[in-house]
Design a protein around this motif. Structure first.
Motif, mmCIF file in Angstrom:
data_model
loop_
_atom_site.group_PDB
_atom_site.id
_atom_site.type_symbol
_atom_site.label_atom_id
_atom_site.label_comp_id
_atom_site.label_asym_id
_atom_site.label_seq_id
_atom_site.Cartn_x
_atom_site.Cartn_y
_atom_site.Cartn_z
ATOM 1 N N PRO A 159 -19.097 42.044 -11.998
ATOM 2 C CA PRO A 159 -19.477 42.787 -12.571
ATOM 3 C C PRO A 159 -20.990 42.692 -12.649
ATOM 4 O O PRO A 159 -21.597 43.744 -12.358
ATOM 5 C CB PRO A 159 -18.742 43.875 -13.321
ATOM 6 C CG PRO A 159 -17.816 42.371 -13.686
ATOM 7 C CD PRO A 159 -17.586 41.864 -13.082
ATOM 8 N N ASP A 160 -21.611 41.237 -12.498
ATOM 9 C CA ASP A 160 -22.281 41.426 -12.904
ATOM 10 C C ASP A 160 -23.593 40.747 -12.010
ATOM 11 O O ASP A 160 -24.587 39.747 -12.111
ATOM 12 C CB ASP A 160 -23.092 40.221 -14.595
ATOM 13 C CG ASP A 160 -21.974 38.541 -14.374
ATOM 14 O OD1 ASP A 160 -20.974 39.242 -12.919
ATOM 15 O OD2 ASP A 160 -22.248 38.055 -15.014
ATOM 16 N N ASN A 161 -23.630 41.082 -10.682
ATOM 17 C CA ASN A 161 -23.699 40.115 -9.424
ATOM 18 C C ASN A 161 -24.909 41.499 -8.945
ATOM 19 O O ASN A 161 -24.369 42.153 -8.209
ATOM 20 C CB ASN A 161 -22.389 40.160 -8.458
ATOM 21 C CG ASN A 161 -23.530 39.305 -7.214
ATOM 22 O OD1 ASN A 161 -24.363 39.904 -7.132
ATOM 23 N ND2 ASN A 161 -23.238 37.988 -6.957
ATOM 24 N N ALA A 162 -25.969 41.686 -9.505
ATOM 25 C CA ALA A 162 -27.562 42.363 -9.388
ATOM 26 C C ALA A 162 -27.665 42.580 -7.420
ATOM 27 O O ALA A 162 -27.582 43.440 -6.760
ATOM 28 C CB ALA A 162 -28.789 41.710 -9.840
ATOM 29 N N LEU A 163 -26.949 40.909 -6.179
ATOM 30 C CA LEU A 163 -27.320 41.741 -5.095
ATOM 31 C C LEU A 163 -26.137 42.376 -4.502
ATOM 32 O O LEU A 163 -26.260 43.307 -4.060
ATOM 33 C CB LEU A 163 -26.944 40.317 -4.833
ATOM 34 C CG LEU A 163 -27.429 40.271 -3.878
ATOM 35 C CD1 LEU A 163 -28.967 40.691 -2.518
ATOM 36 C CD2 LEU A 163 -27.371 38.420 -2.707
ATOM 37 N N TRP A 164 -24.712 41.927 -4.730
ATOM 38 C CA TRP A 164 -23.716 42.790 -4.755
ATOM 39 C C TRP A 164 -24.294 45.068 -5.540
ATOM 40 O O TRP A 164 -24.076 45.686 -4.529
ATOM 41 C CB TRP A 164 -22.454 42.252 -4.996
ATOM 42 C CG TRP A 164 -22.573 41.036 -4.202
ATOM 43 C CD1 TRP A 164 -23.222 40.372 -3.356
ATOM 44 C CD2 TRP A 164 -21.333 40.805 -5.086
ATOM 45 N NE1 TRP A 164 -22.717 39.274 -3.585
ATOM 46 C CE2 TRP A 164 -21.309 39.376 -3.932
ATOM 47 C CE3 TRP A 164 -20.291 40.290 -5.517
ATOM 48 C CZ2 TRP A 164 -20.511 37.863 -4.201
ATOM 49 C CZ3 TRP A 164 -19.364 39.713 -6.283
ATOM 50 C CH2 TRP A 164 -19.121 38.133 -5.093
ATOM 51 N N TRP A 165 -25.080 44.794 -6.483
ATOM 52 C CA TRP A 165 -24.521 46.412 -6.777
ATOM 53 C C TRP A 165 -26.007 46.434 -5.709
ATOM 54 O O TRP A 165 -25.758 48.098 -5.548
ATOM 55 C CB TRP A 165 -24.943 46.175 -7.880
ATOM 56 C CG TRP A 165 -24.217 46.398 -9.056
ATOM 57 C CD1 TRP A 165 -23.835 45.319 -9.876
ATOM 58 C CD2 TRP A 165 -23.116 47.386 -9.479
ATOM 59 N NE1 TRP A 165 -22.415 45.511 -10.837
ATOM 60 C CE2 TRP A 165 -22.283 46.893 -9.724
ATOM 61 C CE3 TRP A 165 -22.605 48.362 -8.817
ATOM 62 C CZ2 TRP A 165 -21.013 47.202 -11.018
ATOM 63 C CZ3 TRP A 165 -21.818 49.130 -9.117
ATOM 64 C CH2 TRP A 165 -20.711 48.570 -10.277
ATOM 65 N N THR A 166 -26.924 46.236 -5.364
ATOM 66 C CA THR A 166 -28.262 46.458 -4.674
ATOM 67 C C THR A 166 -27.467 46.678 -3.296
ATOM 68 O O THR A 166 -27.710 48.163 -2.394
ATOM 69 C CB THR A 166 -29.193 45.364 -4.927
ATOM 70 O OG1 THR A 166 -29.476 45.203 -5.613
ATOM 71 C CG2 THR A 166 -30.456 45.811 -3.814
ATOM 72 N N ARG A 167 -26.800 45.607 -2.838
ATOM 73 C CA ARG A 167 -26.416 46.107 -1.192
ATOM 74 C C ARG A 167 -25.366 47.161 -1.399
ATOM 75 O O ARG A 167 -24.934 47.905 -0.386
ATOM 76 C CB ARG A 167 -26.098 44.950 -0.776
ATOM 77 C CG ARG A 167 -26.560 44.087 -0.524
ATOM 78 C CD ARG A 167 -26.036 42.489 0.157
ATOM 79 N NE ARG A 167 -26.601 42.053 0.578
ATOM 80 C CZ ARG A 167 -26.508 40.594 0.692
ATOM 81 N NH1 ARG A 167 -25.226 39.873 0.870
ATOM 82 N NH2 ARG A 167 -27.201 39.633 1.056
ATOM 83 N N LEU A 168 -24.256 47.071 -2.035
ATOM 84 C CA LEU A 168 -23.995 48.237 -2.924
ATOM 85 C C LEU A 168 -24.459 49.832 -2.485
ATOM 86 O O LEU A 168 -24.473 50.993 -2.075
ATOM 87 C CB LEU A 168 -22.937 48.690 -4.131
ATOM 88 C CG LEU A 168 -21.861 50.085 -3.857
ATOM 89 C CD1 LEU A 168 -20.968 50.313 -2.613
ATOM 90 C CD2 LEU A 168 -21.315 49.863 -5.548
ATOM 91 N N GLY A 169 -25.538 49.985 -3.468
ATOM 92 C CA GLY A 169 -26.091 51.108 -2.910
ATOM 93 C C GLY A 169 -27.111 51.080 -1.890
ATOM 94 O O GLY A 169 -27.228 52.218 -1.535
ATOM 95 N N ASN A 170 -28.114 50.828 -0.663
ATOM 96 C CA ASN A 170 -28.017 50.299 -0.201
ATOM 97 C C ASN A 170 -27.409 51.035 1.270
ATOM 98 O O ASN A 170 -27.420 51.936 1.654
ATOM 99 C CB ASN A 170 -28.362 49.376 0.980
ATOM 100 C CG ASN A 170 -29.558 48.742 -0.141
ATOM 101 O OD1 ASN A 170 -30.313 49.362 -0.881
ATOM 102 N ND2 ASN A 170 -29.736 47.491 0.336
ATOM 103 N N VAL A 171 -26.182 51.421 0.663
ATOM 104 C CA VAL A 171 -24.406 50.710 2.419
ATOM 105 C C VAL A 171 -24.552 52.748 1.710
ATOM 106 O O VAL A 171 -24.293 53.448 2.035
ATOM 107 C CB VAL A 171 -23.442 50.040 1.594
ATOM 108 C CG1 VAL A 171 -21.671 50.799 2.928
ATOM 109 C CG2 VAL A 171 -23.391 48.504 2.371
ATOM 110 N N ILE A 172 -24.172 52.869 0.268
ATOM 111 C CA ILE A 172 -23.995 54.128 -0.130
ATOM 112 C C ILE A 172 -25.140 55.149 -0.013
ATOM 113 O O ILE A 172 -24.828 56.475 0.744
ATOM 114 C CB ILE A 172 -23.503 54.622 -1.725
ATOM 115 C CG1 ILE A 172 -22.154 53.623 -2.240
ATOM 116 C CG2 ILE A 172 -23.075 55.790 -2.131
ATOM 117 C CD1 ILE A 172 -22.099 53.358 -3.441
#
Length: 182
Positions: A81-94
């Motif tokens: 849960p602490d991977n900022a890159l993956w949160w960013t990519r998730l936000g871009n996909v959403i």
């Protein structure tokens, strides 16, 4: 590099590490179908591997398989849960689904993990601009610019500067209109 990893996989098809490196090599070639095939196979070998799940999410996103990409990133983030890159990519996909509130939430999670990354604020400003919130667009652009004042003027920063200038012009016009109609 991809050829070498394919050879390693022929010798050891159960070597998930070789599949992982092949996905990375194929990503450089922009071969989306190959990335999808490789990531699917690697996940059969290591279905709980967060990195493989995130790479699958990236391949699915590139192929415009948005719901599946969101699910893959969410699975990866449940594990790490602490991977900022993956949160960013998730936000871009959403954001591709026009669920802008959820997209902003994912970008804010990323910004909490890496508050000094100007691109995170740039991503947020883009979403605010799409929904018409020029004040928030301006605020996030200013944050991004503030975090990289001495950086080369990249295309992204230049776009942000134009957004801030647009907001300032619109604000002045709106203020003049309100003053004239009192």
């Amino acid at each position: 590099a991809a050829k070498a990893y394919r050879s390693a996989i022929v010798l050891q098809p159960e070597n998930a590490g070789a599949w992982l490196r092949l996905i990375q090599a194929v990503a450089g070639n922009k071969d989306t179908n190959a990335r999808l095939r490789c990531s699917a196979h690697a996940l059969v070998l290591r279905p709980e591997d967060a990195t493989l799940l995130a790479m699958r999410g990236a391949a699915l996103s590139t192929a415009e398989h948005v719901p599946e990409a969101i699910a893959a990133y969410q699975q990866a983030l449940r594990k790490v849960p602490d991977n900022a890159l993956w949160w960013t990519r998730l936000g871009n996909v959403i954001a591709k689904t026009s669920e802008f509130g959820r997209a902003l939430w994912a970008h804010r999670k990323a910004a909490m993990l890496t508050p000094d990354d100007p691109l995170l604020y740039s991503n947020q400003s883009r979403i605010h601009l799409v929904v018409g919130d020029l004040v928030a667009t301006s605020r996030r652009c200013r944050q991004a610019i503030q975090l990289s004042p001495n950086a080369e003027i990249s295309e992204e920063v230049e776009v942000m500067r134009r957004r801030v200038a647009l907001h300032d012009v619109l604000f002045r016009i709106d203020d003049q209109f309100l003053t004239a109609n009192r």
